[in-house]
Design an enzyme around this catalytic site. Structure first.
Site, PDB file in Angstrom:
ATOM      1  N   HIS A  37       0.417 -19.847  24.671  1.00 39.18           N
ATOM      2  CA  HIS A  37       1.038 -19.528  25.966  1.00 39.18           C
ATOM      3  C   HIS A  37       1.821 -18.216  25.868  1.00 39.18           C
ATOM      4  CE1 HIS A  37       0.849 -24.101  26.181  1.00 39.18           C
ATOM      5  NE2 HIS A  37       0.140 -23.730  27.211  1.00 39.18           N
ATOM      6  N   GLN A 148      -8.916 -18.074  26.897  1.00 41.71           N
ATOM      7  CA  GLN A 148     -10.326 -18.295  26.531  1.00 41.71           C
ATOM      8  C   GLN A 148     -10.524 -19.705  25.994  1.00 41.71           C
ATOM      9  OE1 GLN A 148     -12.021 -15.579  23.545  1.00 41.71           O
ATOM     10  NE2 GLN A 148     -13.397 -17.259  22.967  1.00 41.71           N
ATOM     11  N   SER A 185      -3.121 -26.004  20.664  1.00 40.03           N
ATOM     12  CA  SER A 185      -3.215 -26.813  21.877  1.00 40.03           C
ATOM     13  C   SER A 185      -1.996 -27.714  21.941  1.00 40.03           C
ATOM     14  CB  SER A 185      -4.485 -27.673  21.838  1.00 40.03           C
ATOM     15  OG  SER A 185      -4.391 -28.717  22.782  1.00 40.03           O
TER      16      SER A 185
END
Ligand code: AMP
Length: 279
Positions: A37, A148, A185
């Site tokens: 992020h 992506q 993630s």
């Protein structure tokens, strides 16, 4: 950093900023912020003077109640990360304000959403396209940045913006990985130590396939098999496919720019990853 909770306040803010001649860049997230992020925020700052980060755990895009209930929430840390990263405004709407009881609208993109994540997670993409439409409408950004890591999501959102004539430039930022290659993630925190060790096989498989591509192999089956063999027996594979980046149609021969998509489950945790074939 301004913290905004109401869509109307965000619209007014964005309008005023743009009137003042600044470009607005939006980074939509579901929180539990990590280096991936942060890299999106960094890219946003390179393309716009006023960066808005949104944090909203969007119930509509979870096709599994348990996944929603256990989705990591680290709000205090997220606010600190946004502050220290120089974010201009943080948009944190409540569920009630995003989806009041009377809410009755759904935004759907057909075609691109039919396969892969769309097939495995029914309803997921309409949740994504509905919330992103609301975020783009409220913040009216010049630019919006996505990772992506969620390649199909980017393709779907680019189509949405194109079809609805939304005047926002869509940008894709590269996937940020752990040192061993695992794509960052928010869900990685759920992996047990053992599953975390197995998870590295995903990126190893993808990069093995990429190295075959770079040595001249173009055959789809051979390239897919290279990734599959690395994971077989350890990871429950949902799909491995090589697709055209725009249409997401499978290709028989891989070319530079085509994408190797992967989804699989380890110990009940679903992970996705991809690489773009390059010379
Ligand atoms: P999420 O909070 O998981 O919904 O992700 C918000 C945005 O961050 C999406 O555009 C994702 O594609 C992006 N993102 C998630 N993980 C990564 C990563 N490892 N590297 C780059 N971008 C990422």
């Amino acid at each position: 950093m301004r913290i905004v909770e109401a869509a109307r306040e965000l619209s007014d803010l964005s309008y005023a900023v743009k009137q003042g001649g600044q470009k607005v860049a939006l980074v939509p997230t579901m929180g539990a912020l990590h280096e991936g992020h942060r890299s999106l925020i960094h890219m946003a700052q390179q393309h716009g003077e006023f960066v808005i980060v949104s944090i909203f755990v969007n119930r509509l895009q979870f096709n599994n109640e348990e996944d929603f209930e256990t989705y990591p929430v680290t709000l205090e840390d997220d606010i600190a990360i946004c502050r220290s990263s120089g974010v201009s405004a943080l948009y944190m709407p409540s569920s009630k304000s995003m989806y009041p009881e009377s809410f009755a609208t759904s935004v759907e993109v057909s075609g691109l959403t039919a396969r892969f994540e769309g097939a495995s997670r029914p309803g997921h993409f309409s949740g994504v396209t509905t919330v992103v439409t609301k975020l783009l409408t409220a913040s009216a950004p010049d630019i919006a940045i996505f990772g992506q890591k969620d390649f199909q999501q980017f393709a779907v959102l680019r189509k949405l913006v194109d079809d609805l004539d939304i005047p926002t430039e869509m940008m894709m930022a590269p996937t940020i990985r752990e040192e061993d290659g695992l794509a960052l993630s928010s869900r990685n925190v759920r992996l047990s130590a053992e599953s975390r060790q197995l998870a590295v096989l995903i990126s190893q498989g993808l990069f093995h396939s990429l190295s075959l591509f770079q040595s001249g192999i173009r055959d789809r089956q051979e390239l897919i098999e290279a990734a599959r063999q690395t994971c077989i027996g350890e990871i429950e594979i949902d799909y491995i496919a090589i697709v055209d980046p725009q249409t997401l149609e499978s290709v028989s021969e891989a070319h530079v720019g085509d994408v190797l998509l992967f989804a699989g489950t380890i110990d009940g945790i679903r992970l996705i990853d991809n690489i773009i074939f390059c010379a």
